[in-house]
Design a protein around this motif. Structure first.
Motif, short mmCIF file in Angstrom:
data_model
loop_
_atom_site.label_atom_id
_atom_site.label_comp_id
_atom_site.label_asym_id
_atom_site.label_seq_id
_atom_site.Cartn_x
_atom_site.Cartn_y
_atom_site.Cartn_z
N MET A 1 0.85 -1.20 0.00
CA MET A 1 0.00 0.00 0.00
C MET A 1 0.88 1.24 0.00
O MET A 1 1.86 1.32 0.73
CB MET A 1 -0.93 -0.01 1.21
N PHE A 2 0.53 2.22 -0.81
CA PHE A 2 1.30 3.47 -0.87
C PHE A 2 0.99 4.31 0.37
O PHE A 2 -0.16 4.38 0.81
CB PHE A 2 0.92 4.23 -2.14
N PRO A 3 1.99 4.97 0.97
CA PRO A 3 1.74 5.76 2.18
C PRO A 3 0.72 6.88 1.94
O PRO A 3 0.64 7.45 0.86
CB PRO A 3 3.12 6.35 2.51
N ILE A 4 -0.06 7.20 2.96
CA ILE A 4 -1.03 8.28 2.87
C ILE A 4 -0.29 9.61 2.88
O ILE A 4 0.57 9.85 3.75
CB ILE A 4 -2.04 8.20 4.02
N PRO A 5 -0.57 10.52 1.94
CA PRO A 5 0.13 11.81 1.91
C PRO A 5 -0.11 12.64 3.17
O PRO A 5 -1.17 12.55 3.81
CB PRO A 5 -0.48 12.50 0.68
N GLN A 6 0.89 13.46 3.49
CA GLN A 6 0.81 14.38 4.61
C GLN A 6 0.74 15.81 4.09
O GLN A 6 1.28 16.14 3.03
CB GLN A 6 2.03 14.22 5.52
N ALA A 7 0.12 16.69 4.87
CA ALA A 7 -0.04 18.09 4.46
C ALA A 7 1.23 18.90 4.66
O ALA A 7 1.43 19.92 4.00
CB ALA A 7 -1.20 18.73 5.22
N SER A 8 2.11 18.46 5.58
CA SER A 8 3.37 19.17 5.80
C SER A 8 4.42 18.20 6.31
O SER A 8 4.09 17.26 7.06
CB SER A 8 3.19 20.33 6.79
N LEU A 9 5.66 18.41 5.89
CA LEU A 9 6.79 17.58 6.32
C LEU A 9 8.01 18.49 6.44
O LEU A 9 8.15 19.46 5.69
CB LEU A 9 7.08 16.46 5.31
N GLU A 10 8.90 18.15 7.35
CA GLU A 10 10.13 18.90 7.51
C GLU A 10 11.12 18.46 6.44
O GLU A 10 11.44 17.28 6.32
CB GLU A 10 10.72 18.65 8.90
N PRO A 11 11.63 19.40 5.61
CA PRO A 11 12.62 19.01 4.59
C PRO A 11 13.90 18.45 5.21
O PRO A 11 14.19 18.69 6.38
CB PRO A 11 12.89 20.33 3.86
N ASN A 12 14.64 17.72 4.39
CA ASN A 12 15.94 17.18 4.79
C ASN A 12 15.82 16.26 6.01
O ASN A 12 16.62 16.31 6.94
CB ASN A 12 16.94 18.30 5.07
N THR A 13 14.77 15.43 5.99
CA THR A 13 14.57 14.44 7.04
C THR A 13 14.25 13.11 6.40
O THR A 13 13.92 13.02 5.20
CB THR A 13 13.41 14.83 7.98
N TYR A 14 14.31 12.05 7.21
CA TYR A 14 13.95 10.72 6.72
C TYR A 14 12.49 10.70 6.25
O TYR A 14 12.17 10.15 5.19
CB TYR A 14 14.15 9.68 7.83
N ALA A 15 11.60 11.32 7.02
CA ALA A 15 10.18 11.33 6.66
C ALA A 15 9.96 12.01 5.32
O ALA A 15 9.13 11.55 4.51
CB ALA A 15 9.36 12.02 7.74
N TYR A 16 10.70 13.10 5.05
CA TYR A 16 10.51 13.84 3.81
C TYR A 16 10.83 12.98 2.59
O TYR A 16 10.24 13.16 1.53
CB TYR A 16 11.39 15.09 3.82
N GLU A 17 11.76 12.04 2.75
CA GLU A 17 12.17 11.18 1.63
C GLU A 17 11.35 9.90 1.53
O GLU A 17 11.48 9.16 0.55
CB GLU A 17 13.65 10.84 1.75
N THR A 18 10.52 9.61 2.52
CA THR A 18 9.80 8.33 2.53
C THR A 18 8.28 8.48 2.61
O THR A 18 7.56 7.49 2.50
CB THR A 18 10.26 7.47 3.72
N VAL A 19 7.80 9.69 2.78
CA VAL A 19 6.36 9.94 2.91
C VAL A 19 5.95 10.99 1.89
O VAL A 19 6.65 11.98 1.70
CB VAL A 19 6.01 10.43 4.34
N PRO A 20 4.81 10.78 1.20
CA PRO A 20 4.35 11.80 0.25
C PRO A 20 3.93 13.09 0.95
O PRO A 20 3.20 13.04 1.95
CB PRO A 20 3.15 11.13 -0.44
#
Length: 499
Positions: A1-20
């Protein structure tokens, strides 16, 4: 299953590269626009592609799509991420490479592909990206399709399917260029400044117009995605002033300026004066209605009243249909009514057969203007403009109004003018001649003066335009009346510009 997109993410982090990352406000009424990096990331674009592919299957449309991209440093990467999502959804992607938006629309016909997704931020500043989409040629998405796409993407409802594939279409621009140039050359010499603002049109517009016999004076036609002089937007004064200077310096007959994705064309006459797009539309309507008797023209509600009152158009049996502002609305209306052309004040023109295919193409518009000049040898563009009846028109004025309040305010303004007309009321002693409510309210009084109030499609603003065929004073009178009604609503704030 593709991850559910988030409305905001912190750039230059693991989450930013793995979550839409997909900011919900990027889904507009008829296309999508985001700041790349802060509002959408590449995984977010992939989620958009997966959602679009899911919507294609949901609509029962053959799962094949044309994709192209404009000339920005990051557009090719965004297109590839979009294509990855589409292929994951089981869609066959036909990639035409670097393209104008109308080139992508044309590819739907030339390649017999039902769907399109053009990666472009049009004339927006660098940093912006977006996608213009459609699944029913030549139409593009309206509010219904955009709302459903938004729901699919943001809830993670995109579905992976087998069957996706990728095909790169080699040398497709040559097919587009041949389609526009496989015709008679212009009969009379014409010199044109061709301004592209270093945007995508610079790769194609000079070559196409030269093939038709135009002496081209190139202006900022080299591709440079930093847009070193100004954004490629023929409504902006910087570009218009550059066009004016080039026309006067070269002695050109006309200046033609193209926006970033080539679906609009701005015009400067032989004296270096800008002609607003709705007035160019009246000139073209005069020219074309002489060739196509009893033609119908669709016109957006922000445009001049001359489409309904011009004596030449009346003598030619023209029918004018004022309609909602917005390229998706206009495009659909032109195709539903079989109108010859749709004219929008922003400069989007929708030429239907036998001139075009119903979508907006700045080069088709430019060629129509050149054909008009060719059919009027010895008459300068400034003379054709001066032959129009005189009107006094305001710029587009936008008072602030919160998104959650603006539609309620507009509804109240519509009700006010409808009740005034029904009760036999007058505006400054003038009887109300006509009310158009397809997009806000446009009220016209007996001397032809009119005022418009509508909600902006993509900003927390209202849109106000007034015009009079009588005098500047009557134009200002109409603004005073319209603004007076708006001032009864405390939700309405200051204007971005005013009279």
């Amino acid at each position: 299953m593709f991850p559910i997109p988030q409305a905001s993410l912190e750039p230059n982090t693991y989450a930013y590269e793995t979550v839409p990352l997909v900011k919900p406000t990027g889904f507009r009424e008829y296309d999508a626009r985001w700041l790349f990096g802060s509002e959408i990331n590449l995984m977010g674009v992939q989620a958009l592609g997966l959602g679009l592919g899911t919507l294609i299957h949901e609509r029962g449309v053959r799962p094949e799509i044309v994709v192209g991209h404009d000339f920005r440093a990051y557009s090719a990467s965004i297109k590839q991420a979009l294509a990855n999502g589409l292929m994951a959804a089981g869609v066959t992607v036909h990639d035409i490479g670097l393209a104008l938006s109308p080139m992508a629309y044309f590819a739907q016909f030339a390649l017999d592909i039902p769907c399109v997704a053009m990666v472009t931020a049009s004339h927006n500043d660098n940093g912006w990206t977006g996608v213009k989409m459609g699944v029913e040629r030549p139409m593009t998405f309206g509010p219904g399709e955009m709302s459903r796409l938004k729901e699919i993407v943001l809830t993670g409802a995109g579905k992976a399917r087998d069957g996706g594939a990728y095909r790169y279409v080699e040398d497709f621009p040559e097919v587009y260029i041949k389609d526009l140039t496989d015709r008679e050359r212009l009969k009379h010499p014409v010199k044109a400044v061709v301004a592209c603002g270093n945007g995508t049109a610079g790769a194609f517009a000079p070559r196409i117009l030269e093939a038709l016999g135009v002496e081209v004076v190139p202006l900022d036609t080299g591709l440079d995605h930093s847009f070193p002089r100004y954004n490629p937007n023929p409504e902006d004064l910087e570009m218009l002033h550059a066009m004016r200077d080039a026309v006067l310096a070269s002695g050109a007959d006309v200046g033609l300026g193209f926006d970033g994705d080539g679906d609009r064309c701005g015009v400067v006459d032989d004296l270096g004066e800008e002609i607003f797009a709705d007035k160019v539309g009246v000139m073209l309507a005069r020219d074309l209605s002489a060739l196509h008797a009893n033609a119908t023209f669709v016109v957006d509600v922000k445009s001049t009243g001359l489409f309904a009152t011009d004596p030449v158009l009346q003598a030619n049996g023209v029918k004018t249909d004022y309609w909602k502002t917005g390229h998706s609305y206009m495009k659909r209306r032109v195709n539903e009514t079989g109108a010859l052309v749709g004219f929008e004040k922003s400069g989007h023109y929708f030429f239907n057969r036998p001139i075009g295919r119903g979508y907006d193409d700045g080069l088709v518009s430019a060629i129509a203007i050149l054909d008009m000049l060719d059919r009027n040898p010895g008459r300068k563009l400034s003379a054709l403009k001066d032959a129009l009846p005189k009107t006094w028109a305001s710029p587009t004025m936008s008072p602030h109004c919160a998104d959650e309040k603006k539609y309620g305010v507009v509804d109240a303004v519509v009700t006010h003018f409808e009740q005034l007309a029904a009760g036999g009321g007058t505006i400054d002693g003038q009887a109300i001649r006509d009310i158009v409510t397809v997009n806000g309210v446009r009220v016209t009084v007996e001397d032809g003066s009119w005022g418009l109030v509508r909600a902006s499609s993509n900003k927390p603003e209202l849109v106000v335009v007034v015009e009079s065929p009588v005098s500047e004073t009557r134009m200002r009178d109409m603004f005073r009346v319209v603004d007076g009604v708006l001032r009864t609503h405390p939700e309405v704030g200051a204007y971005n510009q005013s009279l």
